[in-house]
Design a protein around this motif. Structure first.
Motif, PDB file in Angstrom:
ATOM      1  N   GLY A  77      68.984 107.673  15.464  1.00 59.59           N
ATOM      2  CA  GLY A  77      69.341 106.378  16.146  1.00 59.59           C
ATOM      3  C   GLY A  77      70.316 106.992  17.396  1.00 59.59           C
ATOM      4  N   LYS A 111      68.746 109.681  24.823  1.00 62.04           N
ATOM      5  CA  LYS A 111      67.298 109.658  25.403  1.00 62.04           C
ATOM      6  C   LYS A 111      67.400 108.570  26.500  1.00 62.04           C
ATOM      7  CE  LYS A 111      62.992 110.536  23.706  1.00 62.04           C
ATOM      8  NZ  LYS A 111      62.052 110.529  22.475  1.00 62.04           N
ATOM      9  N   MET A 112      67.753 107.272  26.079  1.00 60.87           N
ATOM     10  CA  MET A 112      67.669 106.331  26.955  1.00 60.87           C
ATOM     11  C   MET A 112      68.678 106.272  28.296  1.00 60.87           C
ATOM     12  SD  MET A 112      67.343 103.616  23.914  1.00 60.87           S
ATOM     13  CE  MET A 112      67.590 101.895  24.835  1.00 60.87           C
ATOM     14  N   LEU A 124      75.254 103.276  26.034  1.00 66.68           N
ATOM     15  CA  LEU A 124      74.236 102.161  25.802  1.00 66.68           C
ATOM     16  C   LEU A 124      74.520 100.866  26.730  1.00 66.68           C
ATOM     17  CD1 LEU A 124      74.895 102.152  21.809  1.00 66.68           C
ATOM     18  CD2 LEU A 124      72.714 102.520  22.993  1.00 66.68           C
ATOM     19  N   CYS A 125      75.897 100.498  27.127  1.00 63.54           N
ATOM     20  CA  CYS A 125      76.251  99.678  28.077  1.00 63.54           C
ATOM     21  C   CYS A 125      75.272  99.964  29.356  1.00 63.54           C
ATOM     22  CB  CYS A 125      77.494  99.691  28.452  1.00 63.54           C
ATOM     23  SG  CYS A 125      78.348  99.275  26.694  1.00 63.54           S
ATOM     24  N   LEU A 168      72.508 101.190  30.004  1.00 62.27           N
ATOM     25  CA  LEU A 168      71.153 101.104  29.893  1.00 62.27           C
ATOM     26  C   LEU A 168      70.357 100.264  30.741  1.00 62.27           C
ATOM     27  CD1 LEU A 168      70.652 101.687  26.147  1.00 62.27           C
ATOM     28  CD2 LEU A 168      70.284 103.384  27.872  1.00 62.27           C
ATOM     29  N   PRO A 169      69.187 100.757  31.461  1.00 64.11           N
ATOM     30  CA  PRO A 169      68.371  99.809  32.215  1.00 64.11           C
ATOM     31  C   PRO A 169      67.521  98.978  31.401  1.00 64.11           C
ATOM     32  CG  PRO A 169      67.240 102.126  32.174  1.00 64.11           C
ATOM     33  CD  PRO A 169      68.342 101.992  31.203  1.00 64.11           C
ATOM     34  N   CYS A 170      66.760  98.182  32.242  1.00 63.62           N
ATOM     35  CA  CYS A 170      65.909  97.171  31.524  1.00 63.62           C
ATOM     36  C   CYS A 170      64.169  97.721  31.896  1.00 63.62           C
ATOM     37  CB  CYS A 170      66.059  95.692  31.834  1.00 63.62           C
ATOM     38  SG  CYS A 170      67.718  95.267  31.292  1.00 63.62           S
ATOM     39  N   LEU A 171      63.754  98.581  31.445  1.00 62.60           N
ATOM     40  CA  LEU A 171      62.491  99.029  31.865  1.00 62.60           C
ATOM     41  C   LEU A 171      61.420  97.817  31.078  1.00 62.60           C
ATOM     42  CD1 LEU A 171      62.818 102.955  31.130  1.00 62.60           C
ATOM     43  CD2 LEU A 171      62.981 101.762  33.337  1.00 62.60           C
ATOM     44  N   ARG A 197      67.548 108.775  30.693  1.00 65.81           N
ATOM     45  CA  ARG A 197      66.325 108.252  31.361  1.00 65.81           C
ATOM     46  C   ARG A 197      67.109 107.363  32.250  1.00 65.81           C
ATOM     47  NH1 ARG A 197      62.238 106.325  27.256  1.00 65.81           N
ATOM     48  NH2 ARG A 197      60.806 108.235  27.241  1.00 65.81           N
ATOM     49  N   VAL A 235      68.125 108.527  20.103  1.00 61.58           N
ATOM     50  CA  VAL A 235      67.472 107.706  20.952  1.00 61.58           C
ATOM     51  C   VAL A 235      68.426 106.874  22.041  1.00 61.58           C
ATOM     52  CG1 VAL A 235      66.168 105.275  20.838  1.00 61.58           C
ATOM     53  CG2 VAL A 235      65.492 107.277  19.216  1.00 61.58           C
TER      54      VAL A 235
END
Lengths: 458, 58
Positions: free
Chosen positions: B40, B46-47, B8-9, B11-14, B50, B43
């Motif tokens: 949850g 998945k993020m 989670l940390c 994760l990008p900012c799409l 990506r 997801v």
């Protein structure tokens, strides 16, 4: 020009205004789209019938014949910092129930705020229909954080720590921030339901990620977060709230006051009969019972009033009254935690978003039974100020005076050397005659007198 | 849990337009994924996937 309610300016979907006691909501194009989708789904009617949503219907405004205007059933104003714990719990559970009903049908609450709830008696009703909007796969529940701050944390504060939350919520209308709240909890507290995830971990995540959540929200949307994930969180929150223990420690002494006071049975009966007779004669639409305690006299008064708002500074007795009303199905009593020596002020933007106690619906009568001696001794408020306030608050008053020779007065003043020297029967008569015309009176024993009064010039 | 948290940390900012009128807070969004059960966490994974994929595509 219509004057919009100062509490409704934040919502881009619409604004509230009142006209001759009726409550309207003027919709923007966005609000109109949301409302029509919600209305056409049939869910709006279902939720009203289930008592979750305030009664709402489409209305008309001659000034804007083309636009949609919705009207709500008016409910008395009260705020979370005035609700006893069982009422705040019910308001929180109402939010969760709504989420459970909305999500399977493709809708969601876009926010979560106890100010979106008002009480009809002791039954909570969700009033902000514009908080309900379409849910699309991937949308998160944006109100989760404010649900924790303004509802879950105050309830936990009360249940886990035995600390009343009213002053905290009055100090911060948006509730308690996780960073502050987590500091109250030690390692052992992490075992208590909800603390590890919703308090400790949330506080750590907030400290780690301080940037706004908009971009991340888009990522979650792309990954198509399913409704089941939100519902899982909702059911977890429900389990935490339903499982919260009763407050730590023994209930306040005021809960046992009805069985432990200085009345002899005959005097008490005379007082009950006088209250009953006086209010049967007055038939006030709205009555304030100041210092209502567990509501013994309030329940008699409620037979003759459309609505009685019971005010008491002791949250335990107000909670006991709310529980009793809920159990017995009484629907015209609204019990509120309110210290009349320091009543709710106007707060929020321009001190107008949340109304002060005296800026709300005006009562037709106030009842203050065996309260004036407490206000005098503990509050330091002279009789002159008290009766002046009662006369300004309502056209009629029912006031019980307790003389300084009464055992309760003697006990209250036992540890005080000075103060309220003027307090006494002569001073009460002088002040009552200055502000009121006495319509009727009853001696409730040798040291107490109840008067039915009409304010002069009203 | 630790793996998910680290994921989670990272994760990008799409960029997609968010339609909130209130900011739910980044920390509270992460927490909603964690308490959202299997769905949850899926997801979140998945993020994370990506992010890795977009890194190698650069």
């Amino acid at each position: 020009m219509k004057k919009f309610d100062p509490a409704s300016f934040k919502d881009p979907a619409g604004r509230v205004f009142s006209s001759r006691g009726r409550i309207f909501r003027e919709l923007t194009p966005l609000g109109e789209k949301n409302w029509k989708e919600f209305r056409d789904s049939g869910l709006a009617d279902e939720l009203v019938q289930e008592g979750l949503l305030v009664k709402t219907w489409e209305s008309s405004d001659p000034a804007h014949p083309a636009g949609v205007l919705i009207e709500h059933e008016p409910l008395p104003i009260s705020y979370a910092y005035e609700w006893p714990p069982s009422m705040l719990r019910d308001a929180a559970l109402l939010h969760l129930r709504l989420m459970e009903r909305l999500l399977p049908r493709g809708f969601i609450l876009k926010d979560a705020s106890p100010y979106n709830v008002l009480f009809q008696g002791v039954r909570p009703r969700f009033i902000d229909v514009l908080s309900i909007e379409r849910w699309e796969p991937g949308d998160i529940w944006a109100g989760y954080g404010s649900f924790c701050d303004a509802m879950l944390y105050p309830l936990m504060l009360h249940a886990y720590k035995g600390i009343p939350y009213h002053d905290w919520l009055r100090g911060s209308l948006n509730g308690i921030r996780p960073e502050s709240f987590a500091k109250l909890f030690g390692w052992l507290d992490l075992l208590k339901p909800g603390v590890l995830a919703h308090v400790d971990l949330r506080a750590r995540l907030h400290a780690r990620f301080q940037r706004p959540g908009g971009a991340l929200r888009s990522d979650v949307k792309m990954a198509a977060l399913p409704a089941s994930a939100i519902l899982r969180n909702v059911s977890g929150l429900r389990a935490v709230i339903e499982g919260l223990p009763r407050r730590k420690g023994k209930p306040s002494d005021w809960c046992s006051y009805p069985a432990n006071n200085s009345y002899d049975p005959a005097a008490r009966e005379m007082k009950r009969a006088f209250v009953d007779r006086s209010l049967a004669q007055l038939k006030p639409r709205l009555l304030w019972d100041i210092g209502c305690n567990t509501g013994e006299m309030l329940r008699i008064a409620a037979r003759h009033c459309e609505l009685v708002i019971g005010l008491d500074s002791d949250a335990d007795v107000v909670d006991a009254l709310a529980e009793e009303c809920r159990r017995e199905g009484v629907n015209n009593v609204l019990p509120l935690v309110q210290d009349i020596c320091n009543p709710s002020p106007g707060m929020g933007w321009a001190c107008a978003e949340r109304k002060s106690l005296f800026d709300r619906d005006k009562p037709d009568a106030v009842m203050a039974l065996a309260v004036v001696h407490h206000l005098a001794v503990r509050g330091g408020v002279p009789l002159e100020e008290q009766l002046g306030l009662f006369a300004a608050a309502a056209p009629h008053a029912l006031i019980e005076f307790v003389d300084r020779s009464d055992p309760m007065f003697v006990e209250l003043r036992a540890n005080m050397d000075a103060g309220q020297e003027a307090y006494g029967a002569d001073e009460f008569k002088r002040c009552a005659d200055a502000y009121f015309v006495t319509l009727d009176a009853c001696a409730a024993g040798k040291t107490r007198e109840v008067r039915l009064l009409r304010a002069k010039g009203r | 849990m630790k793996v998910v948290f680290l994921g989670l940390c990272a994760l990008p900012c799409l960029a997609l337009p968010a339609r909130a009128y209130m900011d739910p807070g980044t920390g509270s969004i992460y927490l909603q994924l964690l308490v959202g059960g299997v769905a949850g966490v899926a997801v979140a994974v998945k993020m994370f996937y990506r992010t890795i994929k977009s890194y190698f595509k650069r």
